[in-house]
Design an enzyme around this catalytic site. Structure first.
Site, short mmCIF file in Angstrom:
data_model
loop_
_atom_site.label_atom_id
_atom_site.label_comp_id
_atom_site.label_asym_id
_atom_site.label_seq_id
_atom_site.Cartn_x
_atom_site.Cartn_y
_atom_site.Cartn_z
N HIS A 258 6.68 5.09 -4.82
CA HIS A 258 6.50 5.31 -3.38
C HIS A 258 6.52 6.81 -3.06
O HIS A 258 5.63 7.32 -2.36
CB HIS A 258 7.61 4.58 -2.62
CG HIS A 258 7.56 4.73 -1.14
ND1 HIS A 258 7.05 3.76 -0.31
CD2 HIS A 258 7.97 5.74 -0.32
CE1 HIS A 258 7.13 4.16 0.95
NE2 HIS A 258 7.69 5.36 0.98
N GLU A 259 7.53 7.50 -3.57
CA GLU A 259 7.65 8.92 -3.26
C GLU A 259 6.55 9.74 -3.94
O GLU A 259 6.12 10.77 -3.41
CB GLU A 259 9.04 9.45 -3.64
CG GLU A 259 10.20 8.76 -2.92
CD GLU A 259 10.05 8.72 -1.40
OE1 GLU A 259 9.38 9.62 -0.84
OE2 GLU A 259 10.60 7.80 -0.77
N HIS A 262 3.68 9.89 -1.58
CA HIS A 262 3.83 10.98 -0.61
C HIS A 262 3.50 12.33 -1.24
O HIS A 262 2.76 13.14 -0.68
CB HIS A 262 5.26 11.03 -0.08
CG HIS A 262 5.60 10.00 0.94
ND1 HIS A 262 4.90 9.88 2.13
CD2 HIS A 262 6.57 9.04 0.97
CE1 HIS A 262 5.44 8.89 2.85
NE2 HIS A 262 6.44 8.37 2.16
N GLU A 288 2.38 7.50 5.05
CA GLU A 288 2.92 6.23 4.55
C GLU A 288 1.84 5.36 3.93
O GLU A 288 2.12 4.55 3.04
CB GLU A 288 3.63 5.47 5.67
CG GLU A 288 4.95 6.10 6.12
CD GLU A 288 5.98 6.20 5.00
OE1 GLU A 288 5.96 5.35 4.09
OE2 GLU A 288 6.79 7.12 5.04
#
Length: 493
Positions: A258-259, A262, A288
């Site tokens: 997830h990170e 980003h 997101e």
């Protein structure tokens, strides 16, 4: 002063402001990762001092003069001027005293929240939260100028979005999400949970490998541990964090992916835009979309989890899952858990809808901080059918309110909506995507995202950024169709 000179002086000035903002971001990263606990009070003063410098720069009268004279030569110049003007107009509405106080209080609040969360004691955090909300209400009123105060805060994270427009999206999503959840939880087929012990060092090594698999550039980043995983930075220094639960490696692995989503966005922006307003992600909703598509549509796909099952078997041996298909179901197991960051794709947006309603009440004044825990617990029981057992599973679980991020939560759901649209476009553009993912090769998808969305940074407005990438106007339909097809398949509905 000529238009050319005005534009050049303005951009030189802005690059210094952007560089200072990056320094402040690095201080925040340090605070959440390696800062000694005893430094919290001093760090709060440092953050307030730096915010004072930044606020003074963003409200400098020369900005208005340069903006009046400068003329754009191309769409990049137009975007730079639009974003500088927007920042200047918003900053001039907020008194410098208030900007500094918010920075000081939210810096200190972060550590107080972490201690209260660890102790499962709302009373430790409530006075500080009350002060944060008081300050954010004051800021919202200053920014709103008579408009809705919550809308004024949303605009910091998703320009042009409003509570009304977000509510309309949520109202359309909720019936299909609730119906899917009820069908899944009532299904005869239920995937088995992951069990066993997965050591910290082995998880971290695997997480680093996963970050590289999704294209993370280790020459321009690093990974550390945090209570609440996050990504920080832009340009040539973009850092990620993760966390480890030794009974649940998915927590670490999917937080990392997830990170990385980003970070990949920031690292993928055209380097010519570095330290300018368009040299960062255009909105948190678009941001997101990147983290959620990396984590879910790619990372939890049947093809990729098949590859991941093989890698985990090599690293951890037999962990009780019979085969790759069973592992795919386990990685996507639906359950009414407490924690948003660990929520499955069916429940995740329902977590966001709840927070959206609660924080909107906090900013508008229809909900007071001392009533938040009761309101949270009642709403959670109503929405999820489970009673909150302790505060760290309830109102203390998220870092956002402690650091003043009111208006941020709805962008998570907007990111899911955008991700659904982007994945539809990727599948049309990369017909052999599943074959690639089954080999652990994410480059077809991540390369498409970099070329069609990430490299533009803040060049276009959020809605336009997604529309240009997808080739169609974003709606919630692709996301809901994807969720229904995926989970009806897993649960044999």
């Amino acid at each position: 002063m000529s238009a050319d000179v005005a534009f050049t002086e303005l951009m030189d000035y802005q690059r210094q402001t952007e560089a200072l903002a990056q320094v402040m971001g690095r201080l925040s990263w340090d605070q959440e990762t390696v800062m000694p606990r005893g430094a919290a009070e001093q760090r709060a003063e440092e953050m307030a001092a730096l915010e004072g410098v930044l606020h003074a720069r963003r409200t400098d009268p020369r900005l208005a003069e340069w903006l009046e004279l400068a003329e754009p030569e191309d769409e990049e110049d137009e975007a730079q001027l639009r974003l500088i003007r927007r920042s200047h107009e918003r900053a001039t509405k907020v008194p410098g005293r208030l900007a500094q106080e918010i920075a000081r209080v939210t810096s200190a609040a972060q550590g107080i929240w972490a201690e209260a969360r660890a102790a499962d004691d709302v009373s430790m955090f409530l006075p500080t939260l009350t002060e944060v909300i008081r300050l954010k209400r004051e800021e919202a009123a200053a920014l709103a100028g008579g408009r809705d105060r919550y809308d004024a805060l949303i605009d910091d994270y998703e320009p042009s979005a409003t509570a009304a427009s977000i509510s309309a999206i949520f109202d359309r999503m909720r019936p299909r999400l609730v119906a899917l959840r009820e069908a899944v939880l009532g299904a005869e087929v239920q995937p088995q949970p992951l069990t066993g012990h997965f050591g910290l060092e082995a998880q971290v090594r695997m997480a680093r490998d996963l970050a590289a698999t999704f294209g993370y550039d280790w020459t321009r980043g690093r990974m550390d541990m945090a209570v609440h995983p996050f990504s920080s930075g832009s340009g040539s220094d973009v850092r990620i964090t993760t966390r480890v639960v030794e009974a649940d490696p998915f927590n670490c692995f999917y937080s990392t992916i997830h990170e990385v989503g980003h970070a990949a966005y920031e690292l993928g922006i055209d380097p010519d835009y570095a330290l300018t307003p368009i040299g960062a992600g255009v909105s948190m909703g678009v941001h997101e979309s990147q983290s959620r598509i990396y984590e879910n549509q790619l990372g939890r796909s049947r093809a990729f989890t098949g590859w991941l099952y093989g890698r985990m078997s090599e690293r951890f041996g037999d962990f009780g899952i019979a085969d790759a298909e069973a592992f795919y179901a386990t990685a996507n197991r639906v359950q009414s858990g407490y924690i948003r960051t660990e929520a499955d794709e069916v429940h995740y947006n329902l977590h966001i809808m709840m927070r959206f309603d609660l924080e909107r009440g906090l900013i508008r004044g229809t909900l007071e901080p001392e009533d938040l825990e009761e309101a949270w617990n009642a709403r959670f029981l109503e929405d999820f059918g489970v009673a909150v057992d302790r505060p760290s599973h309830g109102m203390l679980q998220d870092v956002h309110w402690s650091v003043g991020l009111f208006g941020y939560f709805p962008t998570y759901a907007l990111g899911n909506v955008y991700a659904g649209c982007l994945m539809k476009a990727i599948r049309a553009a990369v017909p052999d995507l599943d074959d690639q993912l089954a080999r652990g090769d994410t480059s077809g998808a991540t390369g498409w995202l970099r070329e069609n969305l990430q490299r533009h940074g803040g060049l276009y407005r959020p809605h336009e950024t997604v529309t240009r990438a997808c080739g169609f106007e974003p709606t919630e339909e692709p996301l809901l169709d994807y969720l229904e097809e995926k989970f009806r398949g897993i649960y044999r509905l």
